[in-house]
Design a protein around this motif. Structure first.
Motif, mmCIF file in Angstrom:
data_model
loop_
_atom_site.group_PDB
_atom_site.id
_atom_site.type_symbol
_atom_site.label_atom_id
_atom_site.label_comp_id
_atom_site.label_asym_id
_atom_site.label_seq_id
_atom_site.Cartn_x
_atom_site.Cartn_y
_atom_site.Cartn_z
ATOM 1 N N ILE A 1 3.888 7.660 -9.668
ATOM 2 C CA ILE A 1 4.294 6.613 -8.730
ATOM 3 C C ILE A 1 3.076 5.836 -8.239
ATOM 4 O O ILE A 1 3.097 4.611 -8.118
ATOM 5 C CB ILE A 1 5.050 7.224 -7.532
ATOM 6 C CG1 ILE A 1 6.380 7.837 -7.993
ATOM 7 C CG2 ILE A 1 5.288 6.178 -6.449
ATOM 8 C CD1 ILE A 1 7.352 6.847 -8.580
ATOM 9 N N ALA A 2 1.987 6.562 -7.960
ATOM 10 C CA ALA A 2 0.775 5.930 -7.419
ATOM 11 C C ALA A 2 0.177 4.899 -8.377
ATOM 12 O O ALA A 2 -0.526 3.979 -7.943
ATOM 13 C CB ALA A 2 -0.261 6.994 -7.079
ATOM 14 N N MET B 1 0.838 -1.196 0.000
ATOM 15 C CA MET B 1 0.000 0.000 0.000
ATOM 16 C C MET B 1 0.875 1.249 0.000
ATOM 17 O O MET B 1 1.919 1.297 0.666
ATOM 18 C CB MET B 1 -0.894 -0.029 1.250
ATOM 19 C CG MET B 1 -1.735 1.215 1.500
ATOM 20 S SD MET B 1 -2.887 0.975 2.885
ATOM 21 C CE MET B 1 -1.756 1.033 4.289
ATOM 22 N N TYR B 2 0.442 2.276 -0.732
ATOM 23 C CA TYR B 2 1.131 3.567 -0.781
ATOM 24 C C TYR B 2 0.650 4.391 0.410
ATOM 25 O O TYR B 2 -0.473 4.864 0.448
ATOM 26 C CB TYR B 2 0.787 4.254 -2.100
ATOM 27 C CG TYR B 2 1.591 5.493 -2.444
ATOM 28 C CD1 TYR B 2 2.547 6.030 -1.594
ATOM 29 C CD2 TYR B 2 1.385 6.144 -3.652
ATOM 30 C CE1 TYR B 2 3.281 7.162 -1.925
ATOM 31 C CE2 TYR B 2 2.116 7.276 -4.014
ATOM 32 C CZ TYR B 2 3.054 7.778 -3.152
ATOM 33 O OH TYR B 2 3.779 8.898 -3.499
ATOM 34 N N ALA C 1 -6.745 8.405 -5.735
ATOM 35 C CA ALA C 1 -7.241 7.036 -5.841
ATOM 36 C C ALA C 1 -8.392 6.945 -6.841
ATOM 37 O O ALA C 1 -8.485 5.998 -7.631
ATOM 38 C CB ALA C 1 -7.683 6.531 -4.470
ATOM 39 N N HIS C 2 -9.271 7.947 -6.817
ATOM 40 C CA HIS C 2 -10.428 7.944 -7.727
ATOM 41 C C HIS C 2 -9.976 8.063 -9.179
ATOM 42 O O HIS C 2 -10.450 7.322 -10.050
ATOM 43 C CB HIS C 2 -11.366 9.085 -7.368
ATOM 44 C CG HIS C 2 -12.579 9.163 -8.240
ATOM 45 N ND1 HIS C 2 -13.614 8.260 -8.143
ATOM 46 C CD2 HIS C 2 -12.914 10.030 -9.231
ATOM 47 C CE1 HIS C 2 -14.543 8.562 -9.042
ATOM 48 N NE2 HIS C 2 -14.142 9.630 -9.711
ATOM 49 N N ARG C 3 -9.058 8.967 -9.456
ATOM 50 C CA ARG C 3 -8.600 9.186 -10.826
ATOM 51 C C ARG C 3 -7.875 7.970 -11.388
ATOM 52 O O ARG C 3 -7.969 7.680 -12.589
ATOM 53 C CB ARG C 3 -7.684 10.406 -10.887
ATOM 54 C CG ARG C 3 -8.397 11.729 -10.625
ATOM 55 C CD ARG C 3 -7.482 12.906 -10.862
ATOM 56 N NE ARG C 3 -8.095 14.161 -10.453
ATOM 57 C CZ ARG C 3 -7.565 15.354 -10.684
ATOM 58 N NH1 ARG C 3 -6.414 15.467 -11.313
ATOM 59 N NH2 ARG C 3 -8.179 16.457 -10.273
ATOM 60 N N LEU C 4 -7.139 7.275 -10.522
ATOM 61 C CA LEU C 4 -6.353 6.126 -10.972
ATOM 62 C C LEU C 4 -7.088 4.806 -10.808
ATOM 63 O O LEU C 4 -6.543 3.749 -11.120
ATOM 64 C CB LEU C 4 -5.032 6.076 -10.196
ATOM 65 C CG LEU C 4 -4.095 7.277 -10.384
ATOM 66 C CD1 LEU C 4 -2.851 7.114 -9.515
ATOM 67 C CD2 LEU C 4 -3.707 7.441 -11.843
#
Length: 329
Positions: free
Chosen positions: A164-165, A143-144, A189-192
Motif C-alpha cells: 500500500i505504501a 500522505m500515508y 520510507a527508506h526501502r521504498l
C-alpha cells in the motif's frame, strides 16, 4: 540532501540544529493537527481553529493546516483565505478487500467539491486504489499517516502495508506513535525511496511541537521537496514526553469541555467514551471542587509516564509481529 545521502534517523533534529536553515529561508509546517471539529477532540476554546491558527503563526509556522477526521469544517469556521493557511483533512478508509484494516490519509490543498468526492469514495465505495487514483488525477497532495496504527478491535493485515505504501509519495513520522513504530515507518520510507514528514497529530492544541522543514516558496513546492527527501524532521520533545503531555492536556480538555457542545464527542476506544460520559454526568458538573481534584489527580498520573509505559508494554506483541513482517519483506 537527497534521500540517498542521509538516513531518516539522521534527519530527526532539534530546533537548534536547524536554526541556520530557518534563517536562510527554509519553511516550517506541522502537517497533522486536529481542531475541535474532530469527533475525538473535546470542544474547548484552545482547540478552536482560530486559536490554533494564531498559535501556529506565533510559533513560526510558515504554512498552517488542520487535518480533522473526515471533515473540513474548521476552514468554514476560520475562513480559507487567510495567509499561510492550507486546507487539509485526515481521511479514514476501511477497504476490507484490498487492505483489511483502516488507513488514515492526509490530503492537502483540496476544495469542498474534491472533499465531497473523496469522502464518498472512502465511506461508500471504500476502495483505496480508486481513492488514490482520484487524488493523482486531481493533482492533490497526500500522505500515508501512521502506517502501523490500527483502530481498536481491528486485526491488521501487516503484510499488505509495504504494498500500500508504494502508492504514497510521503510517509508520516507521528509523534503520537511509539518510537519502534516510527522506526518501522522510517525503514519503510527508506526501502521504498519515499519522503517522510514529522507531525504532532495533536488533539490538544500542541501545534508546532514537531514540524518538517524544507525549502519552498509555496506549499506545493515545499511539499514536493519533502517527498524528494530534501527536508529535516524537527522536534525538541521525546515521544515519551510528548505523549505524556498530550494525555495530561487532553484530560484537562475533557474535564473543561462544554458538555452540550461536545455531545458528539467519541473516540475509537469505548473505555474512553464511557469515561467521557461519566465526566459529563451530574456527579462532576454539580460538584466543581470534586471535578477539579479528580482532574488534577488524573493529570498527575498522566505526567508520571505510567500510562505511556503501560501502553508501550501492551504494544510489544504488535511490535514483534511488525518486525517479523519486515524480516521477510
Amino acid at each position: 540532501m537527497s534521500k540517498g545521502n542521509m538516513s531518516f534517523s539522521q534527519k530527526v533534529l532539534s530546533s537548534q540544529d536547524v536554526s541556520e536553515l530557518i534563517e536562510s529561508g527554509w519553511k516550517k509546517a506541522d502537517l497533522h493537527v486536529h481542531t475541535c471539529c474532530s469527533h475525538d477532540v473535546p470542544a474547548w476554546g484552545p482547540v478552536h481553529p482560530k486559536v490554533l491558527y494564531e498559535r501556529a503563526l506565533s510559533k513560526g509556522m510558515n504554512y498552517v493546516t488542520f487535518t480533522d477526521h473526515d471533515t473540513i469544517n474548521a476552514f468554514d469556521l476560520l475562513g480559507s483565505n487567510k495567509d499561510s493557511l492550507v486546507t487539509g483533512v485526515e481521511l479514514s478508509i476501511t477497504d476490507i478487500q484490498n487492505v483489511g484494516h483502516s488507513i488514515h490519509i492526509n490530503v492537502f490543498e483540496l476544495d469542498r467539491e474534491q472533499f465531497n468526492t473523496i469522502a464518498s469514495i472512502s465511506s461508500k465505495r471504500q476502495n483505496i486504489f480508486e481513492l488514490i487514483d482520484f487524488l493523482k488525477d486531481d493533482d492533490l497532495l497526500y500522505m500515508y499517516n501512521h502506517p502501523f496504527w490500527f483502530a481498536a478491535g481491528e486485526v491488521p493485515n501487516l503484510s499488505v502495508i509495504p504494498e500500500i505504501a508504494k502508492n504514497f509519495p510521503l510517509i508520516e513520522y507521528n509523534l503520537q506513535e511509539l518510537k519502534q513504530k516510527n522506526q518501522f515507518a522510517m525503514a519503510l520510507a527508506h526501502r521504498l525511496d519515499k519522503g517522510m514528514a514529522i507531525t504532532t497529530d495533536s488533539h490538544t492544541g500542541s501545534i508546532g511541537a514537531a514540524y518538517t522543514i524544507a525549502e519552498g516558496d509555496d506549499f506545493r513546492s515545499y511539499f514536493k521537496n519533502i517527498c524528494e527527501g530534501n527536508a529535516f524532521l524537527v522536534t525538541d520533545f521525546s515521544l515519551w514526553k510528548h505523549l505524556s503531555r498530550e494525555l495530561s492536556v487532553w484530560v484537562e480538555l475533557a474535564f473543561n469541555t462544554d458538555k452540550h457542545v461536545g455531545s458528539d464527542f467519541f473516540t475509537d476506544v469505548e473505555k474512553v467514551n464511557r469515561a467521557m460520559r461519566i465526566l459529563g454526568s451530574e456527579v462532576f458538573s454539580d460538584h466543581p471542587l470534586f471535578n477539579k481534584l479528580t482532574m488534577k489527580s488524573i493529570q498527575k498520573l498522566s505526567l508520571s509516564g505510567l500510562p505511556v509505559l503501560v501502553y508501550t508494554l501492551s504494544m510489544q506483541p504488535m511490535i514483534h509481529d511488525i518486525k517479523n513482517v519486515f524480516l521477510t519483506y
